[in-house]
Each structure stands twice: as C-alpha cells, then as structure tokens.
Design an enzyme around this catalytic site. Sequence first.
Site, PDB file in Angstrom:
ATOM      1  N   PHE A 194       0.850  -1.197   0.000  1.00 35.21           N
ATOM      2  CA  PHE A 194       0.000   0.000   0.000  1.00 35.21           C
ATOM      3  C   PHE A 194       0.881   1.241   0.000  1.00 35.21           C
ATOM      4  O   PHE A 194       0.853   2.053  -0.915  1.00 35.21           O
ATOM      5  CB  PHE A 194      -0.925  -0.017   1.217  1.00 35.21           C
ATOM      6  CG  PHE A 194      -1.935   1.099   1.218  1.00 35.21           C
ATOM      7  CD1 PHE A 194      -3.026   1.057   0.356  1.00 35.21           C
ATOM      8  CD2 PHE A 194      -1.808   2.168   2.076  1.00 35.21           C
ATOM      9  CE1 PHE A 194      -3.961   2.083   0.350  1.00 35.21           C
ATOM     10  CE2 PHE A 194      -2.747   3.188   2.081  1.00 35.21           C
ATOM     11  CZ  PHE A 194      -3.831   3.148   1.229  1.00 35.21           C
ATOM     12  N   PHE A 195       1.704   1.393   1.030  1.00 32.53           N
ATOM     13  CA  PHE A 195       2.715   2.432   1.044  1.00 32.53           C
ATOM     14  C   PHE A 195       3.994   1.859   0.430  1.00 32.53           C
ATOM     15  O   PHE A 195       4.057   0.681   0.102  1.00 32.53           O
ATOM     16  CB  PHE A 195       2.973   2.922   2.462  1.00 32.53           C
ATOM     17  CG  PHE A 195       1.798   3.633   3.078  1.00 32.53           C
ATOM     18  CD1 PHE A 195       1.319   4.807   2.526  1.00 32.53           C
ATOM     19  CD2 PHE A 195       1.166   3.121   4.203  1.00 32.53           C
ATOM     20  CE1 PHE A 195       0.234   5.468   3.085  1.00 32.53           C
ATOM     21  CE2 PHE A 195       0.078   3.773   4.771  1.00 32.53           C
ATOM     22  CZ  PHE A 195      -0.389   4.951   4.206  1.00 32.53           C
ATOM     23  N   ARG A 217      20.619   6.800   1.241  1.00 28.88           N
ATOM     24  CA  ARG A 217      19.431   7.220   1.985  1.00 28.88           C
ATOM     25  C   ARG A 217      18.248   6.324   1.632  1.00 28.88           C
ATOM     26  O   ARG A 217      18.235   5.627   0.632  1.00 28.88           O
ATOM     27  CB  ARG A 217      19.078   8.678   1.662  1.00 28.88           C
ATOM     28  CG  ARG A 217      20.102   9.699   2.160  1.00 28.88           C
ATOM     29  CD  ARG A 217      20.090   9.794   3.667  1.00 28.88           C
ATOM     30  NE  ARG A 217      20.984  10.833   4.160  1.00 28.88           N
ATOM     31  CZ  ARG A 217      22.243  10.629   4.529  1.00 28.88           C
ATOM     32  NH1 ARG A 217      22.773   9.400   4.430  1.00 28.88           N
ATOM     33  NH2 ARG A 217      22.968  11.620   4.993  1.00 28.88           N
ATOM     34  N   GLU A 279     -13.583  13.901   1.912  1.00 32.41           N
ATOM     35  CA  GLU A 279     -13.271  13.268   3.189  1.00 32.41           C
ATOM     36  C   GLU A 279     -14.201  13.752   4.300  1.00 32.41           C
ATOM     37  O   GLU A 279     -14.561  12.978   5.200  1.00 32.41           O
ATOM     38  CB  GLU A 279     -11.816  13.538   3.567  1.00 32.41           C
ATOM     39  CG  GLU A 279     -10.796  12.816   2.701  1.00 32.41           C
ATOM     40  CD  GLU A 279     -10.838  11.301   2.882  1.00 32.41           C
ATOM     41  OE1 GLU A 279     -11.365  10.827   3.906  1.00 32.41           O
ATOM     42  OE2 GLU A 279     -10.338  10.591   1.985  1.00 32.41           O
ATOM     43  N   PRO A 301      10.007  16.088   6.444  1.00 36.40           N
ATOM     44  CA  PRO A 301      10.783  16.190   5.210  1.00 36.40           C
ATOM     45  C   PRO A 301      12.093  15.424   5.232  1.00 36.40           C
ATOM     46  O   PRO A 301      12.669  15.173   4.171  1.00 36.40           O
ATOM     47  CB  PRO A 301      11.037  17.696   5.080  1.00 36.40           C
ATOM     48  CG  PRO A 301      10.931  18.227   6.474  1.00 36.40           C
ATOM     49  CD  PRO A 301       9.890  17.389   7.135  1.00 36.40           C
ATOM     50  N   GLU A 330     -13.319   0.944   3.507  1.00 31.64           N
ATOM     51  CA  GLU A 330     -11.915   1.272   3.754  1.00 31.64           C
ATOM     52  C   GLU A 330     -11.473   0.851   5.153  1.00 31.64           C
ATOM     53  O   GLU A 330     -10.435   1.298   5.644  1.00 31.64           O
ATOM     54  CB  GLU A 330     -11.684   2.771   3.544  1.00 31.64           C
ATOM     55  CG  GLU A 330     -11.934   3.211   2.108  1.00 31.64           C
ATOM     56  CD  GLU A 330     -11.627   4.685   1.878  1.00 31.64           C
ATOM     57  OE1 GLU A 330     -11.142   5.352   2.827  1.00 31.64           O
ATOM     58  OE2 GLU A 330     -11.860   5.168   0.755  1.00 31.64           O
TER      59      GLU A 330
END
Length: 374
Positions: A194-195, A217, A279, A301, A330
């Site tokens: 999924f991710f 990295r 949403e 980040p 979901e």
Amino acid sequence: MNLFVYGTLRAFPLLRAVGGDYFRHAPAVLHGYRVTGVQGDVVPTIFADQDSKAEGLLLFDVTPAAMARFDLFEYAWDYRRQSVTVQADDGPQEAEVYLPPHSQESNGQDWSLAAWEVTHGAPTTVAAFEMFDRDPLPDAAGFRARWPMARSRAWAKARAEKRETPATLRSDHNRQRNQKVAQIWAPGPPVGSFFAMRSFTATHQRFDGTDSGELPREVFLGVDAALVLPYDPVTDRVLLVEQIRMGPLMLGEPNPWVLEPVAGIVDAGETPQEAARREAVEEAGLTDLKLEHIASFYPSPGSSTDYFYCYLGLATLPDTAVYSGGLATENEDLRLHPIPFERAMALAQSGEINAGPLLTMLYWLALHRARLRA
C-alpha cells in the site's frame, strides 16, 4: 509477435514505461471496431462496430518478455488478448489486441489521445514506471491493488513540480537550475504494497560550495493528503476524529488511539480542495463546508515525501456528544467528537492531542477565532 494498441499505449512515454523496449512501429487501423471513453473514467475502451474503425499503432516483433509486461498491464483490468487482422500502410497484418471485459461500459463519446495526454499522460507514465520498477513484478491482482496509490504518488509529484517555492531566507537554488546542486543516483525498486519505501544515493552542494559526496538514503514514498478541522463558529466547537493509528501501535505507545482532524489521501486527478470536501462527507457526514486554507507543508521532510494541505472547514456541527463515521469499505473505525474549542486547546496543552497537524491547525484557529466568530 505483433501487437496493435489503440488507447493510452499510443503515447510513447507510457509505451516505454510499460513495454520497456524500443518497438518498431507503424500506424494501423482495426476495421469493425470503435474506440470511446469509459463511463466514469478517463481511459478508452474498444468494442465491435461494423461501421467504424479504430486507429492505433502496430508494434512489430514484440519479445516474449515485453509481451509479459503488456499482459500484466492489461490483465490487471481484465483485458484479454485476441488475434485480429489490422490494416497497415503495407497491407494486412496479423496482430494481437487487448479487448475489454463485457462489463465495461462505454460513455458513447469518441476518445481523444491528445486530450488524455494533456491531463493524465505524465502522471500515468510516472505511475507505470514505479510499478514496473518493482522487483519482482506483482501479479495482475497485485498490480491492480497497488495502482491507485502509485497514481496518487504520481499526481503528488506533478503537483510538487509546479509548486511555488519562495526563498527569502533559505537558499534559492531555483536560480541555479543549470547546475547540479542536488541529484539522486541509482534509486532502488520500491518496496511495499500500500505504502512504499525507496532507497537511493544522493549528492548535493554543501553551503561552503563543496560536494557532499555520496549519501546512501531511504525515503518513505508518501502521498498528498487533505486535512480538515471542522469548526462551528456559532457554537464555538471543533470536530475531532479518534481512531487507532499503526505508527504509535508499532512503536509500543500505551494508547495508540489518536485524536486528529478529518484527513485523507488526495486521489489521482483530484484537487486538494475536492479531497477535503470528499473526506468531510465520508468521515464525518459534513456536506456543507466553507474551506479556509490554513497551511501546506511537509510533516516529516527528512524521511518522507508526504505533503499535507490543511484547511479549516466552517460548518454546522451535529448537536451530539459523539457519533461514528468513516467508510466500512476502507476499514475505517472512527469516533467523532464535537467539543468546545477551549476543551480542544486543553487537550493540546495536556498532550492528549499528540498529532502534529492537529496541533498546528488548532493554534492557527486560536489566532483567527475572533475574526471567524465575528
């Protein structure tokens, strides 16, 4: 083996992303078929129509390896190969073509490759490159399951490339686009269903002008998300969403249930504002919102490509202490808390609210609350 393509694969960037090889090709026509749009989608379909003809490309001598990639791309949506005879400039040619399932509905409108390329071509190509970079490649069912998130990531990339990047304090490398101030080398295949996570080697120019050298990295390939803090200025209440979160659960947090704003992924082809409104309906049943932009930012980040679009949603909140929300499709199990603003701020100060975006949004509301109530 020859292959006739009539839809999005006529776009050469996508053709390369899917097929992986250079193909000798020529214009061709499949008589007795018509290409139209799909009902509720931007992709084309093809169906038998004796008075029509489908224009496309004939790919010559497609290798078995490349055909397996095309099969994966098409079989994921239940298209199947069929042998046909197409008309090329040098006469009839035998070829394979992918035909859609009988359940697919045409919208009755002729489909335009040029229009699709303008609106969806680049993100679709980026998504396809991500999917075919996987090692090993998924099966057709896995491809179909992962494709929506790949597309969402691709659209997030497209938005990032167009984003305004003010630089009044930080370094302004926008003025140095002809210089290699930062770049990525040898990205590894994406890992995850999924991710996704991706490893790579980066180099960048240091502040003293020297080169950083090679920096191995890893980055979490996130997506854009829209977040909404519903606020009723008449009753001075906000709406908080409570749900279990996998991050705190994995970390061993004693209480992994988290208070957050309404939030969700910005789907492919959707604007952040459209996602915010969708949403709010899906999670909280709020259909009449006036959105006010709070901030947009990277929440982490240093390790993630996630980017959040945060809004205040002016609304009339339900007159109830708590209610349920979310979509069963979901697997969402949400408890919604309409509470006074002052109580929300007390929860922020006590640490019970520990989600950074919600804290940001509440403190923004504290600054603008008087104006909004007036």
